[in-house]
Structures are given as structure tokens and as C-alpha cells.
Enzyme design. Structure first.
Site, PDB file in Angstrom:
ATOM      1  N   HIS A 294      31.162  32.112  38.322  1.00 46.25           N
ATOM      2  CA  HIS A 294      32.380  32.405  37.552  1.00 46.25           C
ATOM      3  C   HIS A 294      33.336  33.295  38.353  1.00 46.25           C
ATOM      4  O   HIS A 294      34.506  32.965  38.530  1.00 46.25           O
ATOM      5  CB  HIS A 294      31.986  33.076  36.232  1.00 46.25           C
ATOM      6  CG  HIS A 294      33.144  33.484  35.378  1.00 46.25           C
ATOM      7  ND1 HIS A 294      33.604  32.703  34.333  1.00 46.25           N
ATOM      8  CD2 HIS A 294      33.935  34.575  35.405  1.00 46.25           C
ATOM      9  CE1 HIS A 294      34.633  33.308  33.766  1.00 46.25           C
ATOM     10  NE2 HIS A 294      34.859  34.451  34.392  1.00 46.25           N
ATOM     11  N   GLU A 295      32.817  34.399  38.845  1.00 44.77           N
ATOM     12  CA  GLU A 295      33.698  35.328  39.566  1.00 44.77           C
ATOM     13  C   GLU A 295      34.198  34.697  40.858  1.00 44.77           C
ATOM     14  O   GLU A 295      35.360  34.866  41.234  1.00 44.77           O
ATOM     15  CB  GLU A 295      32.997  36.668  39.837  1.00 44.77           C
ATOM     16  CG  GLU A 295      32.404  37.362  38.613  1.00 44.77           C
ATOM     17  CD  GLU A 295      33.336  37.510  37.415  1.00 44.77           C
ATOM     18  OE1 GLU A 295      34.565  37.474  37.597  1.00 44.77           O
ATOM     19  OE2 GLU A 295      32.825  37.645  36.281  1.00 44.77           O
TER      20      GLU A 295
HETATM   21  N1  BES Z   1      37.735  39.193  34.592  1.00 40.87           N
HETATM   22  C1  BES Z   1      36.507  39.332  33.900  1.00 40.87           C
HETATM   23  C2  BES Z   1      36.010  40.741  33.835  1.00 40.87           C
HETATM   24  C3  BES Z   1      36.770  41.678  32.924  1.00 40.87           C
HETATM   25  C4  BES Z   1      36.767  41.506  31.584  1.00 40.87           C
HETATM   26  C5  BES Z   1      37.471  42.745  33.390  1.00 40.87           C
HETATM   27  C6  BES Z   1      37.448  42.385  30.748  1.00 40.87           C
HETATM   28  C7  BES Z   1      38.150  43.592  32.571  1.00 40.87           C
HETATM   29  C8  BES Z   1      38.140  43.429  31.238  1.00 40.87           C
HETATM   30  C9  BES Z   1      35.419  38.482  34.533  1.00 40.87           C
HETATM   31  O1  BES Z   1      35.875  37.397  35.260  1.00 40.87           O
HETATM   32  C10 BES Z   1      34.600  37.931  33.409  1.00 40.87           C
HETATM   33  O2  BES Z   1      35.118  37.142  32.674  1.00 40.87           O
HETATM   34  N2  BES Z   1      33.361  38.338  33.277  1.00 40.87           N
HETATM   35  C11 BES Z   1      32.507  37.984  32.180  1.00 40.87           C
HETATM   36  C12 BES Z   1      31.400  37.058  32.572  1.00 40.87           C
HETATM   37  C13 BES Z   1      31.749  35.625  32.699  1.00 40.87           C
HETATM   38  C14 BES Z   1      30.552  34.833  33.170  1.00 40.87           C
HETATM   39  C15 BES Z   1      32.298  35.026  31.439  1.00 40.87           C
HETATM   40  C16 BES Z   1      31.898  39.279  31.703  1.00 40.87           C
HETATM   41  O3  BES Z   1      32.084  40.295  32.364  1.00 40.87           O
HETATM   42  O4  BES Z   1      31.244  39.267  30.665  1.00 40.87           O
HETATM   43 ZN    ZN Z   2      36.408  35.730  34.140  1.00 43.73          ZN
END
Ligand code: BES
Ligand code: ZN
Length: 854
Positions: A294-295
Site C-alpha cells: 500500500h505505502e
Molecule cells: N497515508 C496513510 C497514513 C496516514 C493516515 C497518515 C492518517 C496520516 C493520517 C497511509 O497510506 C495509510 O493509509 N495507512 C493505513 C494502512 C493501509 C494499508 C490502509 C494505516 O495506517 O492504517
Molecule cells: Zn494510504
């Protein structure tokens, strides 16, 4: 310091108010002088006024900063500190802005901006954390190149992009790709790396690293392989290549979310990257593989093409979740992944969409954007893309995606831009489809059927209940994947996608020899609630014969729900025909073990509560719990004679490999062990616990024993063995609460909050305890109200430490209107108590007010 008093009238931001920033940011140079309590940040930013700007106001965001000095073109200037940032009079031509600020990373327990975790410096800037590092136009449509110099005595000092120089006490980095500030990252500390490499399809060598605290080196190999697989997959499936010479991942123990896609320097919650067979379960391995993907995938869908503003969040998150689901389906099992995702969607997104926190995938207003990283933006956002792909077909989907990357590379985009590439690539009008982005709520689709003279007619009626701010909804485009089976089990019509566009619409199938059995919403082709009167025998028929694996599982799941609902409402005994069907399936070695494990996993108690609520009943959590217990006990007895053989037959021999195949077998084996433990007094589970050489089996055995209240010795042993491993300890904390009986769950959780290893500062640990409490349905909703009270108390205590995590966990109360008036009154009192807390954060304030006002 210029924070608004948190209890002041909260500010609301609206999508309709969007205005571009009046200046181009040509380049950014940052210098950090690291010090735990007094880090100095010097910024040198070249701004050029835009000729066509509607608004020339020079406003830079800034929060919790001490401004030391500001200069323009080398001369000191006086900036006006205003709410949320500063203003300054600036020249009408290009100028260099310089500011020096001081920040306090060691005191930053909110884990947003620059903070410290176990002595290590790290950052989290999405969504609006960069403004806690320095004054800046902290909005995603302002993109620039960043050059970073880090001064400090940390052995490893990292930032985005490529290293451009390093010496004793300093390191410099340059990221050539223009990016919004939310993708900025800095990490510094005593770290060791697990190296790797990848050669892109055009032959470029990329250096890869996973950086961890000394001692964790042995837990990186799996993540590294997942990263390489992701890089290869994105080239093969989307034609997208990595665009820097270096890709770093860092594991951090204290992190609010799962992981973050900072350009060239992804930062991960250590629970989402560190893995070893001894300490991680199969579920952990699967999640790690998915989140690394994902990242990584964000590098194109999020970083190269980013969001114009935070209302467009699902543009990057929905799409990237969709892409990581495609990846997992390809790496593992497509139907199993789909079933898991639908279970999660129903458990997290449907309740959100049906309650006081409902909002569209593209919200139109917010107070605190951190509160909109929701199941709706993410999971429903991904479902919407799945529907689009189904409607236009695979070839058109990839054609549209190619156009998206070609047309919008380097831009900050909107949902309109996204839909336009589909319209241009396919010639289709998507204006009605766009309603999925603006309307909240889960559509109900009522299905009726008719058969006469070889013609079968399916009639669909769609409607969406009111949601906050949206009393009426227009009909949406709903792709309904349908197949027909003959009564002997043959498929007489293969899957066909019917496009619903009207409130009520019929479709006919001619030339049938007899009345068919319909298989509707195959692969869960749209995120809707299907309402259709049918019989348990038809469900059992589909469970046995449907060619669509998702719908086979769905038939079993619907059957399980009917049986449990009947047990709760009428005190019925578990349906014998259903028990027979389950028994047949468990013993059928032709069927995929992972699939059998899923069919054997009962619907959650919360899911039963939701179903009862949808049908106009008031769920009684204790009765739902009792029915679940009776059902599982009866199933165990029914299978009694075959359980030992099944247990033996599904035990995976040989060294542990965290692949889908082994994981499926272990999942089935774990289900069987839990049934067996209800009958054998825990003998087999104790043997498995003693001999397990991997966490999946150790944990399964411990869970089975604890559920049967026979795991005291093993729980102690588990603690002794793993007390120094934070991630395993999270499991130990959570499991005790998850396994507790309804009347003891809150007391168990309360006791664990007194444990020396409990901490408010570590979100993983807090979630392990309070998340497990909220997840123990009958325990959390126990009539005493102790569960509600304990959660509220802890949320109040956490709010001043970490608002973001507090606000997210408030959502445990979002289903409150489902329950009886006594429970509603208890929850309301707790919500009001939270809201009355002095200095409540704006994050928590918004969440609690929304829950109370709907
Ligand atoms: N961009 C997000 C992380 C994020 C979320 C930063 C909210 C700041 C505030 C990252 O790409 C993300 O979506 N991470 C998810 C996991 C993903 C597999 C859906 C997470 O952190 O739960
Ligand atoms: Zn994300």
C-alpha cells in the site's frame, strides 16, 4: 504559541471554499539542529507571487512553534502571529523567506510533527503535521522540491530523496520530485539496516533498506521480500516504475497509524513491518505484506499524483487500497481476499454509514481532517473504484489509468479529474456514477423475482436511508453481478453485470427450462445491502453449488445469521440442517482450507446486532452472546467424533512458512482446535501450546485455552517468555480481554490498565487494551455500563496525550442508537462526560459532538 483554545467555537472547512494559494513555492531548504527539547528548524523558501492569483494573502500555517526570527531577502521582517499561523507583508516579486523556529520533540506525545520514540527522532506530517515543524503553506496543492540538512549526533540521519553529503554530525538530502509538505520525513537515531536491492524494468538499480532498532534486524526479511514483490507487481500490472535510487523504510514503535508513504522514506508502525515466525501470526504476515505494498503504491497514487485538498483524500487512499487489494489477491487467493474485505467492510464501514458518523467518500466539510481517515474514505472509496472497473471493463480500466498517469503526473488532483479520465478513455457519461462520491449511506437493494413460460424476471428496488445532512438520496448506478443456476446445480447463465440506474428496474432472462436459483451480487459487486426473501434451503443449495466462491461463502454466512437470529429472537435450537451442511463442508478435503475456515468462522456478535437492528429489533448483547456460545458448543458436539481426525489432518507439518497455503491450513486447524477445546478440557490445546514453534500456533492454542478458562498457566508462561517483546505483549494484553466473559471483560481491562507495561503514550498498547474491550461485544455492552465507563475514562485521560488516537477510538460508541434505552442513556452520559472535559482536543470534540447530535 498560537493555538486556538480547544473549546472555542470550532472552525469548519468546506470543499466549496477551495482557493489556490497565491504563491508558487520554487524550492524549500530546511536545516534541523536536533535536540530533544529544543530542536531548531531553519527554513529558506523561495516564493513567487502568482500573476493570476485571486488572493495575495501571505499566510503560513504554524502550530506549537516558537518563532525566533523571520527574514525576507536577508532583511529581518516582523510577522504577525494569527490564529493557526502567521501573516507577513511581502514583495510583489519573487523573494526568499527565511524563518528560524524552535520546537520540542520530546514533549510531543501527539505523535504528529517531529517527535521522539524510544530516543529516536521521527516525523509524521500527514495530514497537517508539517505546520508543527515550521511555518509553511501546509496544504497538498503546494508542491516543491526539498533540500534538507540534519545536524546532530545521531548515528543515522535520514530524509526524503537521495543523500547528497554527510560528515561528522551532519547529513544532507535532496528530493528532486516536487511534493507537498505532508510527504516530508526525517528520521534520526541509533538504527541498523536490513539491506536489499531491486532492478527496475528499465534497468535502474534501486537500493532498499529497512531501518530498525538494534535487536530487530532479524524481523526484516519478510518485509523486504514484500517490498520487492510490490515493486515488481506495480511494473507488471500498472507499468509503474520506482523513480529514485533509494527507498527507505523505518520501523517506529510509537505511531498513530499503520504506516506512512513519505517520499523515499516510508515510516511504519513497527507492528506493520517487523515479522518473524516466532513472534508474528499468519494474519500479521498478511497485513504486513499488504501495508508495505500500500505505502509503496502511493509513490504513484498519492505522491506523483497527489490531492488538491484533503476533501479529495479518497483519490489517493481509495485507489491505493484498491491497488493493494488487487496485489494481495494476486499474491494469495482472490476469493479469500474478497471475503476478508467484505467481512471488514461490513464490520467497519456499514456501521459508520448507518450511524451518526456517516459521510460520503468525498466529504464536503470537516473540522479536523484526521477524523476523516475512515472506513468510508478508504474501504468504500476502494469499493467505488471496483464498481467503476466492473462497469467499464478491465481493458478500459487500465486505459483510463494510463491516461490518469500521463495527464496528471506532478499534479494535485480532484475526483473530477479522476472521473474525467474514465469518461475520456471510454466515452461514458459518469455523472450519475459520481453520486457514489457525494452521497453517504449504504443503499438497500430489494430483490423480487418472477418466473413464467421460460422467462425469469428479477426486479430491483434501491433506496438509501437518510444520513446526517442528507435526508434524500438519488438513485445510483449499481453494478449487479448475477448468475443463474438450475435446480440441479448447473449454472445456466454465467455471470452478467446488470446495471441498475433507476429506483426500480427489472431484468429478464429468456429461454429457461425451469425456474432458476439466482446468485446475486457475485463477488460482492457493489457495497449494498441486499434484501431478498429466500429460504434456508436455497441458501444451503447455493452454499453447495454456486460457482462464485464469494457467493458460496455469502450463502453460508447468510444462513449462519438466520440461524443465530432465530436463536436470539425465538430461543430456537441451532438449525440441524445448517449444522449438517457445515459438517459436510469441514470434512470436504476438496475445498480450500482457507475457505473452509472462513465458512466455519461464525458471523461476529456485532454483525448479529447490526442485522437485528436492520430488521427493526433491539439487539440484546447478552442474548447474542449466549446464542453464539450455544451454537458453537452444539457444533462442537455435532462434530465430536470427527474433530480429532480433522485436527490431525489439518495440522501443518514441517518448518513454518508464512504463505497463503500454510496460513489457510493453520486457520482451519485453529478453528478445529477451538471446537475441540470445548470438549477435551483443553488437552490438545495444551499440547499444541507446549510444542508450537511459531506464533500462529502458539497464539491459537493460548486463545482456545483462555476462551475455555483453562489457560491460566499458559498465559503466565506466555508473559514470561515474551515480556520484552512489545509487539507480542500487545497480543497478550488484547487476548485476555477478548477472551473474557461479558461480566468480567471491563474488570479485566481495568486491571490491565494498572499493569506496569500499560502505557498511554504507546498507541499500540492503548489500542490493545481499549480496542479489545470495544471489540468484546457483550463485554463492552454489558448491562452494568462498566465497559462504557472504563472506555470513556480512558479516552478522557488519553485526549491530552494523543488527540488523534483518542478521537479514532471514540468511534467505538458510534453504534449506540442500535441498543435499548437504558444502554443509550448510559452511553449518552459517557459521551456528554467526554464533551464536558476541559481543554478537550478539537479532534475528540468533533467526533463526540457528531455522535451526540445525530
Ligand atoms: N497515508 C496513510 C497514513 C496516514 C493516515 C497518515 C492518517 C496520516 C493520517 C497511509 O497510506 C495509510 O493509509 N495507512 C493505513 C494502512 C493501509 C494499508 C490502509 C494505516 O495506517 O492504517
Ligand atoms: Zn494510504
Amino acid at each position: 504559541m498560537n493555538d486556538a483554545a480547544p473549546n472555542a467555537a470550532p472552525q469548519t472547512f468546506y470543499l466549496k471554499d477551495y482557493k489556490p494559494f497565491g504563491y508558487e513555492v520554487e524550492s524549500v531548504k530546511l536545516t534541523f539542529q536536533l535536540s530533544p527539547n529544543a530542536t531548531k528548524v531553519h527554513s529558506a523558501i523561495r516564493f513567487t507571487p502568482k500573476a493570476d492569483a485571486e488572493d495575495n494573502r501571505f499566510f503560513l500555517h504554524g502550530e506549537q512553534l516558537s518563532l525566533i526570527s523571520a527574514k525576507i531577502d536577508g532583511s529581518p521582517v516582523t510577522a504577525r502571529l494569527v490564529d493557526g499561523g502567521l501573516e507577513c507583508d511581502v514583495p510583489r516579486t519573487s523573494f526568499l523567506w527565511e524563518a528560524e523556529v524552535e520546537i520540542d520533540p520530546a514533549a510531543n506525545t501527539a505523535l504528529e510533527g517531529l517527535y521522539m520514540s524510544n530516543g529516536m527522532y521521527c516525523t509524521q506530517c500527514e495530514a497537517e503535521g508539517f505546520r508543527k515543524i515550521t511555518y509553511y503553506p501546509d496544504r497538498p496543492d503546494v508542491m516543491s522540491t526539498f533540500t534538507v540538512r540534519i545536524e546532530g549526533d545521531e548515528p543515522v540521519m535520514l530524509s526524503n530523496g537521495n543523500p547528497t553529503g554527510a560528515g561528522e554530525g551532519w547529513a544532507e538530502w535532496h528530493d528532486p520530485w516536487p511534493k507537498p509538505a505532508y510527504l516530508f520525513a526525517l528520521v534520526a537515531g541509533d538504527l541498523v539496516n536490513h539491506p536489499g536491492s531491486f532492478t527496475t524494468k528499465s534497468g535502474k538499480d534501486v537500493e532498499l533498506n529497512i531501518w530498525v532498532r538494534p535487536g530487530d534486524e532479524g524481523k526484516c526479511a519478510f518485509g523486504m521480500e514484500a517490498l520487492k514483490k510490490s515493486m515488481k507487481w506495480d511494473e507488471d500490472v500498472y507499468g509503474l516504475e520506482y523513480d529514485l535510487d533509494l527507498f527507505n523504510i523505518v520501523a517506529v514503535d510509537d505511531f498513530n497509524m499503520g504506516a506512512m508513504e513519505n517520499k523515499g522514506l516510508n515510516i511504519f508502525n513497527s507492528s506493520c513491518v517487523l515479522a518473524s515466525p516466532e513472534t508474528s501470526t499468519d494474519a500479521n504476515f498478511e497485513r504486513i505484506e499488504a501495508i508495505i505494498a500500500h505505502e509503496y503504491f502511493h509513490n504513484w497514487t498519492g505522491n506523483r499524483i497527489t490531492c488538491r485538498d484533503w476533501f479529495q483524500l479518497c483519490l489517493k487512499e481509495g485507489l491505493t487500497v484498491f491497488r493493494d487489494a488487487q496485489f494481495t489477491a494476486d499474491m494469495r487467493s482472490e476469493p479469500v481476499k474478497r471475503i476478508e474485505d467484505v467481512i471488514a467492510l461490513r464490520a467497519r464501514q456499514f456501521p459508520e454509514d448507518g450511524g451518526p458518523l456517516a459521510h460520503p467518500p468525498r466529504p464536503e466539510e470537516f473540522q479536523e481532517i484526521n477524523n476523516f481517515y475512515t472506513a468510508t474514505v478508504y474501504e468504500k472509496g476502494a469499493e467505488v473504484i471496483g464498481m467503476l472497473k466492473r462497469l467499464v471493463g478491465d481493458d478500459n480500466y487500465y486505459k483510463a489509468l494510463n491516461l490518469y498517469f500521463e495527464r496528471h503526473d506532478g499534479q494535485a488532483c480532484t475526483i473530477e479529474d479522476w472521473l474525467k479520465v474514465f469518461e475520456d478513455a471510454t466515452g461514458r457519461d459518469l455523472s450519475q456514477f459520481k453520486l457514489w462520491y457525494s452521497q453517504a449511506g449504504t443503499p438497500r437493494v430489494k430483490v423480487t423475482e418472477d418466473y413464467a413460460d421460460g422467462t425469469y424476471t428479477l426486479t430491483f428496488e434501491q433506496s438509501t436511508p437518510p444520513t446526517p445532512g442528507q435526508p434524500e438520496k438519488a438513485p445510483r448506478v449499481i453494478p449487479m453481478a448475477v448468475g443463474l443456476l438450475s435446480p440441479n446445480g448447473d449454472e445456466v447463465r454465467g455471470t452478467q453485470v446488470l446495471e441498475l440506474t433507476e429506483a426500480k428496474q427489472s431484468f429478464t432472462f429468456d429461454g429457461l427450462a425451469s425456474k432458476p436459483v439466482p446468485s446475486i451480487l457475485r463477488e460482492f459487486s457493489a457495497p449494498v445491502i441486499l434484501e431478498r426473501e429466500t429460504t434456508n434451503s436455497e441458501r444451503a443449495f447455493l452454499l453447495a453449488h454456486d460457482t462464485d466462491p464469494f457467493n458460496r461463502w455469502e450463502a453460508g454466512n447468510a444462513l449462519a445469521k438466520e440461524v443465530r437470529v432465530a436463536m436470539v429472537l425465538d430461543g430456537a435450537a441451532p438449525d440441524a440442517a445448517y449444522l449438517d451442511a457445515l459438517e459436510k463442508l469441514v470434512r470436504d478435503d476438496e475445498q480450500d482450507p482457507a475457505f473452509r475456515a472462513l465458512v466455519l468462522s461464525p458471523p461476529s456478535q456485532s454483525d448479529i446486532a447490526q442485522t437485528l437492528h436492520e430488521r427493526g429489533h433491539t439487539p440484546d448483547p447478552q442474548k447474542i452472546y449466549d446464542a453464539a456460545e450455544t451454537f458453537t458448543q452444539t457444533l462442537a458436539q455435532q462434530l465430536e467424533t470427527s474433530l480429532p481426525r480433522l485436527y490431525a489432518a489439518t495440522t501443518v507439518e514441517g518448518p513454518y512458512v508464512p504463505d497463503a497455503d500454510g496460513a489457510g491450513k493453520r486457520a482451519l486447524n485453529g478453528r478445529i482446535l477451538s471446537l475441540l477445546t470445548r470438549l477435551d478440557g483443553g488437552e490438545q490445546a495444551a499440547r499444541q501450546y507446549a510444542s508450537a514453534d511459531n506464533m500462529t500456533q502458539q497464539y491459537a492454542a493460548l486463545a482456545a485455552l483462555m476462551k475455555a478458562e483453562k489457560g491460566e498457566a499458559q498465559s503466565k508462561a506466555f508473559f514470561e517468555q515474551w515480556q520484552d517483546d512489545r509487539l507480542v505483549m500487545d497480543k497478550w494484553f488484547a487476548l485476555q480481554i477478548a477472551c473474557a466473559a461479558p461480566e468480567t471483560a471491563a474488570a479485566t481491562a481495568k486491571e490491565l490498565t494498572q499493569h506496569p507495561l500499560f502505557s498511554m503514550k504507546n498507541p499500540n498498547r492503548f489500542r490493545a487494551v481499549m480496542g479489545a474491550l470495544a471489540g468484546n461485544h457483550a463485554g463492552f455492552h454489558h448491562a452494568s455500563g462498566a465497559g462504557y465507563q472504563l472506555l470513556a475514562e480512558n479516552l478522557i485521560a488519553l485526549d491530552s496525550v494523543n488527540p488523534q488516537t483518542t478521537a479514532r477510538m471514540c468511534a467505538a460508541f458510534q453504534t449506540w442508537k442500535r441498543y435499548d434505552s437504558k444502554r443509550q442513556a448510559q452511553i449518552q452520559a459517557e459521551l456528554e462526560r467526554i464533551l464536558a472535559t476541559s481543554d478537550l482536543s478539537r479532534d475528540t470534540h468533533e467526533m463526540v459532538s457528531r455522535m451526540l447530535s445525530a
